[in-house]
Design an enzyme around this catalytic site. Structure first.
Site, PDB file in Angstrom:
ATOM      1  N   LEU A  95       0.837  -1.203   0.000  1.00 23.23           N
ATOM      2  CA  LEU A  95       0.000   0.000   0.000  1.00 23.23           C
ATOM      3  C   LEU A  95       0.868   1.247   0.000  1.00 23.23           C
ATOM      4  O   LEU A  95       2.051   1.196   0.326  1.00 23.23           O
ATOM      5  CB  LEU A  95      -0.898  -0.040   1.245  1.00 23.23           C
ATOM      6  CG  LEU A  95      -1.829  -1.273   1.317  1.00 23.23           C
ATOM      7  CD1 LEU A  95      -2.319  -1.511   2.741  1.00 23.23           C
ATOM      8  CD2 LEU A  95      -2.999  -1.112   0.354  1.00 23.23           C
ATOM      9  N   PRO A  96       0.262   2.421  -0.302  1.00 22.37           N
ATOM     10  CA  PRO A  96       1.094   3.600  -0.552  1.00 22.37           C
ATOM     11  C   PRO A  96       1.763   4.275   0.646  1.00 22.37           C
ATOM     12  O   PRO A  96       2.854   4.795   0.490  1.00 22.37           O
ATOM     13  CB  PRO A  96       0.122   4.593  -1.197  1.00 22.37           C
ATOM     14  CG  PRO A  96      -1.199   3.962  -1.278  1.00 22.37           C
ATOM     15  CD  PRO A  96      -1.146   2.617  -0.656  1.00 22.37           C
ATOM     16  N   THR A 122       6.297   0.062   1.916  1.00 24.82           N
ATOM     17  CA  THR A 122       7.428   0.756   2.543  1.00 24.82           C
ATOM     18  C   THR A 122       6.859   1.819   3.467  1.00 24.82           C
ATOM     19  O   THR A 122       6.184   2.747   2.993  1.00 24.82           O
ATOM     20  CB  THR A 122       8.317   1.422   1.474  1.00 24.82           C
ATOM     21  OG1 THR A 122       8.741   0.428   0.551  1.00 24.82           O
ATOM     22  CG2 THR A 122       9.529   2.077   2.123  1.00 24.82           C
ATOM     23  N   LYS A 147      15.181  -1.918   4.630  1.00 28.90           N
ATOM     24  CA  LYS A 147      14.737  -1.326   3.358  1.00 28.90           C
ATOM     25  C   LYS A 147      15.126   0.164   3.277  1.00 28.90           C
ATOM     26  O   LYS A 147      15.663   0.631   2.274  1.00 28.90           O
ATOM     27  CB  LYS A 147      13.212  -1.498   3.250  1.00 28.90           C
ATOM     28  CG  LYS A 147      12.510  -0.630   2.242  1.00 28.90           C
ATOM     29  CD  LYS A 147      12.679  -1.116   0.830  1.00 28.90           C
ATOM     30  CE  LYS A 147      12.034  -0.155  -0.165  1.00 28.90           C
ATOM     31  NZ  LYS A 147      12.333  -0.481  -1.541  1.00 28.90           N
ATOM     32  N   LYS A 206      10.055   9.836  -0.997  1.00 31.60           N
ATOM     33  CA  LYS A 206       9.276   9.213   0.094  1.00 31.60           C
ATOM     34  C   LYS A 206      10.193   8.389   1.004  1.00 31.60           C
ATOM     35  O   LYS A 206      10.176   8.532   2.230  1.00 31.60           O
ATOM     36  CB  LYS A 206       8.179   8.309  -0.509  1.00 31.60           C
ATOM     37  CG  LYS A 206       7.455   7.475   0.549  1.00 31.60           C
ATOM     38  CD  LYS A 206       6.633   6.340  -0.051  1.00 31.60           C
ATOM     39  CE  LYS A 206       6.266   5.361   1.053  1.00 31.60           C
ATOM     40  NZ  LYS A 206       5.525   4.206   0.613  1.00 31.60           N
TER      41      LYS A 206
HETATM   42  P1  NAD Z   1       0.641   2.220  -6.405  1.00 28.29           P
HETATM   43  O1  NAD Z   1       0.139   3.561  -6.064  1.00 28.29           O
HETATM   44  O2  NAD Z   1       0.805   1.845  -7.836  1.00 28.29           O
HETATM   45  O3  NAD Z   1      -0.300   1.090  -5.738  1.00 28.29           O
HETATM   46  C1  NAD Z   1      -0.901   1.223  -4.476  1.00 28.29           C
HETATM   47  C2  NAD Z   1      -2.307   0.631  -4.580  1.00 28.29           C
HETATM   48  O4  NAD Z   1      -2.908   0.651  -3.283  1.00 28.29           O
HETATM   49  C3  NAD Z   1      -3.226   1.449  -5.517  1.00 28.29           C
HETATM   50  O5  NAD Z   1      -3.779   0.601  -6.503  1.00 28.29           O
HETATM   51  C4  NAD Z   1      -4.283   1.998  -4.571  1.00 28.29           C
HETATM   52  O6  NAD Z   1      -5.565   2.144  -5.164  1.00 28.29           O
HETATM   53  C5  NAD Z   1      -4.277   0.924  -3.480  1.00 28.29           C
HETATM   54  N1  NAD Z   1      -4.906   1.351  -2.251  1.00 28.29           N
HETATM   55  C6  NAD Z   1      -5.000   2.622  -1.718  1.00 28.29           C
HETATM   56  N2  NAD Z   1      -5.730   2.587  -0.583  1.00 28.29           N
HETATM   57  C7  NAD Z   1      -6.100   1.286  -0.395  1.00 28.29           C
HETATM   58  C8  NAD Z   1      -6.881   0.623   0.585  1.00 28.29           C
HETATM   59  N3  NAD Z   1      -7.430   1.294   1.606  1.00 28.29           N
HETATM   60  N4  NAD Z   1      -7.051  -0.715   0.496  1.00 28.29           N
HETATM   61  C9  NAD Z   1      -6.520  -1.408  -0.547  1.00 28.29           C
HETATM   62  N5  NAD Z   1      -5.785  -0.830  -1.531  1.00 28.29           N
HETATM   63  C10 NAD Z   1      -5.579   0.500  -1.442  1.00 28.29           C
HETATM   64  O7  NAD Z   1       2.008   2.049  -5.616  1.00 28.29           O
HETATM   65  P2  NAD Z   1       3.170   0.961  -5.862  1.00 28.29           P
HETATM   66  O8  NAD Z   1       4.208   1.525  -6.766  1.00 28.29           O
HETATM   67  O9  NAD Z   1       2.544  -0.363  -6.183  1.00 28.29           O
HETATM   68  O10 NAD Z   1       3.848   0.944  -4.402  1.00 28.29           O
HETATM   69  C11 NAD Z   1       3.210   0.315  -3.311  1.00 28.29           C
HETATM   70  C12 NAD Z   1       4.170   0.267  -2.133  1.00 28.29           C
HETATM   71  O11 NAD Z   1       5.353  -0.415  -2.514  1.00 28.29           O
HETATM   72  C13 NAD Z   1       4.615   1.632  -1.606  1.00 28.29           C
HETATM   73  O12 NAD Z   1       4.718   1.576  -0.210  1.00 28.29           O
HETATM   74  C14 NAD Z   1       5.976   1.841  -2.257  1.00 28.29           C
HETATM   75  O13 NAD Z   1       6.794   2.723  -1.520  1.00 28.29           O
HETATM   76  C15 NAD Z   1       6.491   0.406  -2.265  1.00 28.29           C
HETATM   77  N6  NAD Z   1       7.509   0.111  -3.297  1.00 28.29           N
HETATM   78  C16 NAD Z   1       7.293   0.520  -4.589  1.00 28.29           C
HETATM   79  C17 NAD Z   1       8.266   0.241  -5.553  1.00 28.29           C
HETATM   80  C18 NAD Z   1       8.091   0.680  -7.002  1.00 28.29           C
HETATM   81  O14 NAD Z   1       9.068   0.635  -7.761  1.00 28.29           O
HETATM   82  N7  NAD Z   1       6.882   1.070  -7.417  1.00 28.29           N
HETATM   83  C19 NAD Z   1       9.431  -0.463  -5.197  1.00 28.29           C
HETATM   84  C20 NAD Z   1       9.589  -0.901  -3.887  1.00 28.29           C
HETATM   85  C21 NAD Z   1       8.618  -0.596  -2.935  1.00 28.29           C
END
Ligand code: NAD
Length: 323
Positions: free
Chosen positions: A89-90, A120, A195, A270
């Site tokens: 999640l975000p 994260t 991380k 972030k």
């Molecule tokens: P993203 O914004 O693409 O996906 C997050 C999803 O969570 C969205 O689809 C959103 O609608 C959903 N969401 C929001 N509120 C919600 C709720 N109450 N219940 C269920 N779902 C909900 O983000 P992402 O890139 O997939 O990143 C997600 C996490 O992973 C973050 O914490 C980010 O820091 C971490 N991360 C991302 C990457 C990357 O390269 N994108 C790499 C490592 C870690």
């Protein structure tokens, strides 16, 4: 029709519920089907898990359905009867709401189930969730990931987990279905510490590589010759070998595709802000981390938050042209 499908699946899940199982966890709820979660949930399906997903975004649910993930219309419906809950999640706030809210995971997950959060977040977030989860009779680990969207797609993510060793051991078959490496880093919150430490170092070396390559090139060195020297000398790092910020030198680096499709600058900001908060809390000096945080923040404020974080090279290069 869609509602009936969900109901039938729930009944099936409820029938197959176990009090506690260290093997054979097959029914999974997946929360957060975004850039990372969509691929991770799809990989679980590919490896034989039955996955029910929840995301407030209808587009995310529709895309996941194509990969065999059954949609649920609430967190409670998603976690009903499952063996394991996985989330990615975000933000801190969303993770706390999703786990500890009135309609949240801890209230509705079956006793004996295992909860795995791969978001994260600040290490204090899993530390807040853990005692409530244990009190409710469910296991909980933090298991953030490294490897980006490509790692999620290709199931090559590295998981760094914190929590009870028994919960980590139980999570391994699922982590293996979604990634290539799994580390148990220590008590709850330790995965986040690992991380954030990794990403602050990646941000610092990325910034340093961009700064020094810009200087050498401005002094007249051929960029390819400079990179070859660095990669065979003491300044070699992941940033010079795999992630060179200068376009055209490493064909697979985001810099060679207009800084698209990598690790977004906004996500780097972030993670650096979370790492900075962690360092402040224990009064650990982070002079370089603080500079890196500010520099990537400037990139973001100039409108390049969606570009890969190695775009910082372009910002420094722009400064060349001003004098
Ligand atoms: P993203 O914004 O693409 O996906 C997050 C999803 O969570 C969205 O689809 C959103 O609608 C959903 N969401 C929001 N509120 C919600 C709720 N109450 N219940 C269920 N779902 C909900 O983000 P992402 O890139 O997939 O990143 C997600 C996490 O992973 C973050 O914490 C980010 O820091 C971490 N991360 C991302 C990457 C990357 O390269 N994108 C790499 C490592 C870690």
């Amino acid at each position: 029709m869609a509602a009936r499908t969900i109901l039938n699946t729930q009944c099936l899940f409820t029938l197959s519920r176990r009090a506690y199982s260290s093997t054979g966890d097959k029914n999974v709820a997946f929360l957060g089907l975004g850039n990372m979660g969509g691929y991770m949930a799809a990989n679980l399906v590919k490896k034989g898990f039955t996955v029910r997903g929840y995301d407030p975004s209808k587009e995310a649910l529709a895309a996941a359905a194509k990969d065999g993930i059954t949609g649920a219309n609430s967190i409670a419906a998603a976690v009903d009867g499952v063996d394991v809950v996985v989330s990615i999640l975000p933000s801190n706030k969303v993770v706390l709401d999703v786990y500890l809210g009135n309609d949240g995971v801890v209230k509705h997950a079956p006793k004996g189930s295992l909860l795995i959060d791969s978001s994260t977040v600040d290490p204090n977030v899993p530390k807040q969730i853990f005692p409530v989860a244990i009190e409710s009779g469910v296991g909980f680990i933090d298991a953030p990931v490294s490897g980006g969207v490509m790692g999620a797609q290709n199931a090559t993510l590295a998981f760094m987990a914190g929590g009870r060793k028994s919960d980590f051991d139980r999570s391994v078959p699922l982590l293996k279905a979604m990634g290539a490496k799994q580390y148990h880093c220590g008590d709850i919150g330790s995965g986040q510490v690992a991380k954030l430490t990794n990403n602050m170092l990646m941000g610092i070396t990325g910034m340093a590589t961009a700064e020094c390559m810009n200087m050498g090139i401005k002094m007249g060195l051929d960029p390819q010759v400079l990179l070859d020297v660095l990669n065979n000398s003491s300044a070699r790092s992941w940033s010079t070998e795999v992630y060179c910020p200068v376009p055209g030198l490493v064909p697979t680096a985001p810099s060679s595709r207009n800084y698209d499709g990598g690790f977004k600058n906004e996500l780097m900001v972030k993670d650096l802000e979370l790492a900075s908060g962690m360092a402040l809390g224990i009064r650990s000096p982070i002079p370089l981390g603080a500079v890196a945080t500010q520099l990537y923040r400037i990139v973001q404020s100039r409108g390049y938050g969606q570009k890969d974080f190695s775009f910082v090279y372009q910002l420094l290069k722009e400064e060349n042209q001003k004098n």
